[in-house]
Design a protein around this motif. Structure first.
Motif, mmCIF file in Angstrom:
data_model
loop_
_atom_site.group_PDB
_atom_site.id
_atom_site.type_symbol
_atom_site.label_atom_id
_atom_site.label_comp_id
_atom_site.label_asym_id
_atom_site.label_seq_id
_atom_site.Cartn_x
_atom_site.Cartn_y
_atom_site.Cartn_z
ATOM 1 N N ALA A 19 0.819 -1.244 0.064
ATOM 2 C CA ALA A 19 0.042 -0.147 0.132
ATOM 3 C C ALA A 19 0.820 1.224 -0.051
ATOM 4 O O ALA A 19 0.535 2.098 -0.563
ATOM 5 C CB ALA A 19 -1.060 0.024 1.068
ATOM 6 N N TYR A 20 1.944 1.153 0.589
ATOM 7 C CA TYR A 20 2.932 2.200 0.613
ATOM 8 C C TYR A 20 3.447 2.663 -0.629
ATOM 9 O O TYR A 20 3.708 3.785 -1.213
ATOM 10 C CB TYR A 20 4.104 2.003 1.856
ATOM 11 C CG TYR A 20 5.228 3.243 1.860
ATOM 12 C CD1 TYR A 20 6.457 2.694 1.364
ATOM 13 C CD2 TYR A 20 4.979 4.415 2.174
ATOM 14 C CE1 TYR A 20 7.462 3.625 1.354
ATOM 15 C CE2 TYR A 20 6.079 5.152 2.197
ATOM 16 C CZ TYR A 20 7.334 4.806 1.757
ATOM 17 O OH TYR A 20 8.338 5.787 1.942
ATOM 18 N N LEU A 21 4.061 1.511 -1.260
ATOM 19 C CA LEU A 21 4.872 1.456 -2.513
ATOM 20 C C LEU A 21 3.975 1.911 -3.696
ATOM 21 O O LEU A 21 4.537 2.237 -4.904
ATOM 22 C CB LEU A 21 5.804 0.101 -2.835
ATOM 23 C CG LEU A 21 6.893 -0.107 -1.588
ATOM 24 C CD1 LEU A 21 7.306 -1.434 -2.024
ATOM 25 C CD2 LEU A 21 7.879 0.955 -2.152
ATOM 26 N N PHE A 22 2.804 1.131 -3.634
ATOM 27 C CA PHE A 22 2.009 1.328 -4.818
ATOM 28 C C PHE A 22 0.559 1.974 -4.342
ATOM 29 O O PHE A 22 -0.492 1.386 -4.193
ATOM 30 C CB PHE A 22 1.740 0.141 -5.438
ATOM 31 C CG PHE A 22 2.742 -0.612 -5.844
ATOM 32 C CD1 PHE A 22 3.283 -1.832 -5.310
ATOM 33 C CD2 PHE A 22 3.558 -0.374 -7.289
ATOM 34 C CE1 PHE A 22 4.520 -2.535 -5.727
ATOM 35 C CE2 PHE A 22 4.610 -0.978 -7.568
ATOM 36 C CZ PHE A 22 4.936 -2.064 -6.653
ATOM 37 N N PRO A 23 0.679 3.296 -4.052
ATOM 38 C CA PRO A 23 -0.774 3.804 -3.676
ATOM 39 C C PRO A 23 -1.607 3.953 -4.759
ATOM 40 O O PRO A 23 -1.504 4.262 -5.895
ATOM 41 C CB PRO A 23 -0.152 5.398 -3.200
ATOM 42 C CG PRO A 23 0.999 5.319 -3.928
ATOM 43 C CD PRO A 23 1.489 4.233 -4.172
ATOM 44 N N SER A 24 -2.961 3.520 -4.449
ATOM 45 C CA SER A 24 -3.809 3.528 -5.324
ATOM 46 C C SER A 24 -5.120 4.282 -4.768
ATOM 47 O O SER A 24 -5.643 3.981 -3.564
ATOM 48 C CB SER A 24 -4.042 2.094 -5.741
ATOM 49 O OG SER A 24 -5.484 2.017 -6.205
ATOM 50 N N GLY A 25 -5.691 5.068 -5.725
ATOM 51 C CA GLY A 25 -6.944 5.791 -4.973
ATOM 52 C C GLY A 25 -8.371 4.813 -5.544
ATOM 53 O O GLY A 25 -9.596 5.404 -5.547
ATOM 54 N N LEU A 26 -8.278 3.566 -6.109
ATOM 55 C CA LEU A 26 -9.349 2.967 -6.626
ATOM 56 C C LEU A 26 -10.233 2.625 -5.473
ATOM 57 O O LEU A 26 -9.889 2.414 -4.360
ATOM 58 C CB LEU A 26 -8.797 1.668 -7.248
ATOM 59 C CG LEU A 26 -8.098 1.949 -8.625
ATOM 60 C CD1 LEU A 26 -7.529 0.637 -9.052
ATOM 61 C CD2 LEU A 26 -9.117 2.426 -9.657
ATOM 62 N N PHE A 27 -11.630 2.642 -5.886
ATOM 63 C CA PHE A 27 -12.655 2.248 -4.802
ATOM 64 C C PHE A 27 -12.543 0.934 -4.172
ATOM 65 O O PHE A 27 -12.627 0.605 -3.240
ATOM 66 C CB PHE A 27 -13.904 2.980 -5.214
ATOM 67 C CG PHE A 27 -15.109 2.778 -4.351
ATOM 68 C CD1 PHE A 27 -15.828 1.581 -4.562
ATOM 69 C CD2 PHE A 27 -15.021 3.520 -3.096
ATOM 70 C CE1 PHE A 27 -17.019 1.326 -3.294
ATOM 71 C CE2 PHE A 27 -16.263 3.317 -2.314
ATOM 72 C CZ PHE A 27 -17.250 2.276 -2.399
ATOM 73 N N LYS A 79 -11.598 -2.645 -3.259
ATOM 74 C CA LYS A 79 -10.219 -3.158 -2.871
ATOM 75 C C LYS A 79 -9.629 -4.240 -3.415
ATOM 76 O O LYS A 79 -8.324 -4.349 -3.529
ATOM 77 C CB LYS A 79 -10.347 -3.479 -1.287
ATOM 78 C CG LYS A 79 -11.076 -2.640 -0.089
ATOM 79 C CD LYS A 79 -10.046 -1.648 0.566
ATOM 80 C CE LYS A 79 -10.572 -0.978 1.656
ATOM 81 N NZ LYS A 79 -11.376 0.250 1.304
ATOM 82 N N GLN A 80 -10.547 -4.688 -4.060
ATOM 83 C CA GLN A 80 -9.962 -6.147 -5.024
ATOM 84 C C GLN A 80 -9.110 -5.631 -6.178
ATOM 85 O O GLN A 80 -8.242 -6.362 -6.818
ATOM 86 C CB GLN A 80 -11.231 -6.826 -5.221
ATOM 87 C CG GLN A 80 -11.960 -7.458 -4.214
ATOM 88 C CD GLN A 80 -11.919 -8.785 -3.803
ATOM 89 O OE1 GLN A 80 -10.633 -9.368 -4.275
ATOM 90 N NE2 GLN A 80 -12.429 -9.527 -3.003
ATOM 91 N N ALA A 81 -9.175 -4.381 -6.855
ATOM 92 C CA ALA A 81 -8.981 -3.713 -7.910
ATOM 93 C C ALA A 81 -7.496 -3.189 -7.345
ATOM 94 O O ALA A 81 -6.708 -3.025 -8.661
ATOM 95 C CB ALA A 81 -9.638 -2.736 -8.435
#
Lengths: 349, 216
Positions: A63-71, A73-75
């Protein structure tokens, strides 16, 4: 005469025939090795000890290395053990000489039918035991077992257990067989077997913890409750030995809610419990409009009153709808329409 | 190895299946009782001894001959390590048939028959499946009183069949029909017992012959 079942060269287009993606054992093994190596690399990258790097650490690192704003969680990017990612597959069902391992292989759904076979066998055993007892006149009386705390496995859970697709009819037949087994007087012998297919369901009411009464400096009992309605948030403190005085945000209720309807909403919980003039209330409310604030305070006061009242009356309040959070919020406007539901005026030409 | 396979074929009754049953056993198990005259199938008339009070009686002498041929054939198939599939669509005896198959180490199918099981096996099961080498029908009708689909499919796939045919069944496509009752529990238990004993006997004999060959 050509023997059709040995002509494998004919079945060239059967890519979809093997079903969903086939993961061989070698493939899964390789994935597990790669996962372990990757875990150690990740630990080194984060400066942690590779030996004591748990799954939670991995999740945090990713989660730290690849931050993602997708809604969903599975994506988002994830790094999990291959057994969690790749669904369980059926291995090859037959040995070297071609003979299948399971005696019901040729039915197509071997696990489901073998389950039915086993359950029916248990039923026959129970009936035989019952007949023996009846012959000796030792038949036990059946006490009504309380079924509230348990439920049967759902169809999807059963499918996961058997690794096979089931139809609704087959699932219902299996559940009927289990119920029949349970209903027999001597069905308790097979309780262990039946428990494999039932799950505990905590009764809803037992989940909600009613807080005990608190006492302030004067020795008066009070309790707090919180409520929301639309965008309004309210907290209410209900005091015992009162005269029915209600204060909202430091202002008297008559001045804060000039409209009768709002005051009636505030009064409803007390009226329902016949405690109209017995409690004092001090509330704070923010957000929302006139009616929303009234609704929020009503919910908050009802929640606070739970501590003063018996369990039966709490159940009555719940059934009256005083303790239910009102989920109605303003529906969004959609494009191509004038409002949430209202469409633009339809013109014939 | 060749001698192992060719020696049993030279005897008419290598596994001595005649001693497993007698006429009295068949009669006591009510194998001779058929359905009523109105249910009679035209092709079953040669196997029927007579008709008493409208109920058909099956000729047990013919049943004895057919049963001996059928048991001999299953014994040979089991000796040569063939796959045997028991089929019966009678709900009463589904459990019995499945238990018999499990005890023999063979296979059973007493449930709803999916259309392409034999003819479309590579798609349904995966490539490289081995199909059964013998089908044994302990009741050749399905739940709607029509001939079981597997009889026709086995004939299409060149798989030999052994079947118990009652007076309302069609014995045409079955290679080794056994005229007899398929509704009484005693009759079904007798058939299951006979098939189980022949298969176990044949498998034991095969093991013994292999052990003898290895010792030599």
């Amino acid at each position: 005469l050509r023997l059709m079942y040995t002509a494998t060269a004919m079945q060239s287009k059967n890519v979809g025939a093997s079903g969903a993606e086939k993961y061989t054992e070698a493939f899964i093994k390789k994935q597990i090795e790669e996962f372990n190596l990757g875990k150690r690399h990740l630990a080194n990258m984060m400066g942690e000890d590779p030996e004591t790097f748990t799954q939670e650490d991995i999740d945090r690192a990713i989660a730290y290395l690849f931050p993602s704003g997708l809604f969903d969680k599975q994506a988002r990017p994830m790094m999990k053990h291959p057994t969690e990612i790749f669904p369980e597959q059926r291995k090859i069902q037959w040995g070297e000489d071609g003979r299948p391992f399971h005696f019901l292989f040729y039915t197509g759904k071997q696990s489901y039918y073998s389950l039915m076979h086993e359950t029916y066998e248990k039923l026959l055993n129970v009936q035989k035991y019952q007949d023996q007892l009846t012959a000796q006149d030792h038949l036990p009386q059946k006490e009504k077992r309380n079924l509230v705390g348990s439920r049967w496995l759902t169809k999807i859970e059963l499918e996961e257990m058997l690794l096979e697709k089931l139809s609704d009819d087959e699932y219902s037949r299996f559940i009927q067989l289990l119920q029949k087994l349970m209903m027999l007087p001597c069905g308790d012998i097979e309780e262990k077997y039946i428990k494999k297919f039932s799950k505990e369901v905590p009764v809803q009411l037992q989940k909600v913890v009613i807080e005990p009464l608190k006492y302030d400096e004067r020795g008066v009992a009070f309790s707090t409750g919180e409520g929301t309605r639309k965008t309004a948030r309210a907290t209410a403190v209900v005091y015992d030995n009162g005269t029915g005085k209600i204060t909202v945000n430091g202002i008297d209720v008559l001045h804060y809610f000039p409209v009768l309807q709002d005051r009636e909403q505030l009064l409803f919980p007390f009226q329902f419990l016949d405690r109209v003039g017995k409690h004092d209330m001090v509330c704070t409310v923010s957000g929302g409009g006139r009616s929303a604030q009234a609704g929020a305070i009503r919910l908050a006061s009802a929640k606070a009153l739970r501590s003063f009242v018996t369990e039966k009356e709490v159940e009555f309040m719940r059934q009256a709808g005083l303790l239910t959070f009102d989920p109605r919020v303003k529906e969004r406007k959609k494009p191509g329409q004038e409002g949430a539901r209202r469409k633009f005026t339809w013109k014939k030409r | 190895d060749d001698k192992l396979l060719s020696e049993p074929l030279s005897h008419p009754d290598f596994f001595n299946v005649k001693e497993l049953f007698s006429l009295k056993d068949l009669f006591d198990a009510r194998v001779h009782l058929g359905h009523k005259k109105g249910c009679r199938h035209r092709f079953m008339e040669p196997y029927i001894f007579g008709c008493r009070l409208d109920q058909d009686i099956i000729d047990l002498d013919q049943t004895m001959q057919h049963l001996q041929l059928a048991l001999n054939f299953t014994a040979h198939i089991a000796y040569r390590k063939g796959i045997i599939l028991f089929i019966s669509r009678k709900r009463q005896f589904c459990h019995l048939v499945e238990s018999t198959a499990r005890e023999c180490g063979e296979y059973a199918h007493t449930r709803y028959w999916q259309g392409g099981l034999l003819t479309n096996a590579h798609v349904q099961f995966g490539s490289g499946v081995r199909l059964p080498d013998l089908l044994i029908f302990l009741s050749s009708l399905n739940n709607v009183f029509e001939p079981h689909v597997a009889i026709r499919d086995a004939a299409k796939m060149n798989i030999p069949t052994v079947g118990v045919v009652d007076t309302n069944c069609n014995p045409c496509l079955i290679t080794y029909p056994i005229p007899g009752n398929d509704d009484s529990p005693t009759a079904m238990e007798l058939y299951c017992k006979l098939f189980r004993m022949t298969i176990i006997r044949a498998k034991d004999k095969r093991q013994q012959s292999e052990v003898f060959n290895e010792l030599r």
